[in-house]
Write an enzyme that holds these catalytic residues in place. Structure first.
Site, short mmCIF file in Angstrom:
data_model
loop_
_atom_site.label_atom_id
_atom_site.label_comp_id
_atom_site.label_asym_id
_atom_site.label_seq_id
_atom_site.Cartn_x
_atom_site.Cartn_y
_atom_site.Cartn_z
CB THR A 28 84.33 -13.01 48.85
OG1 THR A 28 83.08 -12.78 49.54
CG2 THR A 28 84.25 -14.36 48.15
CB THR A 31 93.58 -12.61 51.02
OG1 THR A 31 94.42 -12.94 49.91
CG2 THR A 31 94.42 -11.87 52.04
N GLY A 82 90.51 -8.73 50.47
CA GLY A 82 91.69 -8.79 49.63
C GLY A 82 91.49 -8.03 48.33
CB ALA A 83 92.83 -6.11 46.14
CG ASP A 84 91.65 -10.21 42.00
OD1 ASP A 84 91.97 -11.30 42.49
OD2 ASP A 84 90.46 -9.87 41.82
CE LYS A 94 87.37 -6.03 46.74
NZ LYS A 94 87.89 -7.34 47.16
CD GLU A 103 84.66 -9.00 46.85
OE1 GLU A 103 85.15 -10.07 47.23
OE2 GLU A 103 85.08 -8.37 45.85
CE LYS A 121 96.93 -11.31 44.50
NZ LYS A 121 97.87 -12.26 45.10
#
Length: 221
Positions: A28, A31, A82-84, A94, A103, A121
């Site tokens: 989600t 990205t 994706g990831a933060d 995340k 997730e 990131k």
């Protein structure tokens, strides 16, 4: 290249990890949305996808991909999300989009976890981005107090957001997370927390980073 162009390049690169004839997991966020757009080009080669949020499920259905109920299958071949933030050991932070619990469930069931992100990131120590915690609504104040007492940082309720599971999100600001696995476990032991945004006990297997010089691949040994 713009950040969106970098995200699109890593989304395209992730397609090579999709095994034809299998069910995949899809994450989600912005990205992951680029990956869904790319997935449309090979949608007939997969059986379907497990979505990590209602928004992702709707987006997958809109391009003609069968959305599969996770309870009806035993395994997912690959999960792309994706990831933060990510450190160099592929521990992830995340949950900026609020979908961290689903997730984490999809990641747990997947044989391989491919994280896609732009190079901003990748950090030496995660925690600059606020750490999301999904909490049962009645426990929000208690969880805040426990975090301040036992973890540190400043937990802030994310206003006007209810997760797909009907819960609330607390974002913990001011952390320096040098032992992500240990912190993930400590947070999970606080009553009222559903899960937290540290993906360390089940981190990424491969990190694809979009950069001006192309897509960089970081894999665990």
């Amino acid at each position: 290249m713009t950040q969106d162009e970098l995200k699109n390049e890593v989304a395209k690169a992730a397609l090579k990890y999709v095994t034809p004839g299998t069910i995949i997991g899809v994450g989600t966020g912005s990205t992951a949305n680029f990956f869904i757009d790319q997935l449309a080009t090979i949608k007939d080669s997969i059986q379907g996808a497990v979505a990590s949020s209602i928004d992702t499920a709707n987006r997958l259905r809109s391009i003609g991909i069968n959305v599969v109920n996770l309870n009806e299958i035993e395994e997912i071949s690959v999960y792309v999300d994706g990831a933060d933030e990510s450190d160099h050991q592929l521990n992830l932070l995340k949950g900026g989009g609020g979908a961290l619990t689903r997730e984490k469930i999809v990641a747990a069931v997947s044989k391989q976890f491919i994280c896609i992100a732009d190079e901003s990131k990748l950090v030496d120590v995660i925690g600059k981005f606020p750490l999301p915690i999904e909490v049962i609504p009645m426990a929000a104040s208690y969880v805040k107090r426990e975090i301040i007492k036992s973890i540190g940082g400043s937990p802030v309720l994310r206003e006007e957001l209810t997760t797909d599971n009907g819960n609330l999100i607390l974002d913990i600001h001011g952390l320096t997370i040098d032992e992500p696995k240990a912190l993930e476990n400590r947070l999970n032991n606080i009553v009222g927390i559903v899960t937290n945004g540290l993906f360390a006990n089940r981190g990424a297997d491969i990190l694809l980073l979009g950069s001006e010089s192309g897509v960089k691949t970081i894999a665990l040994d």
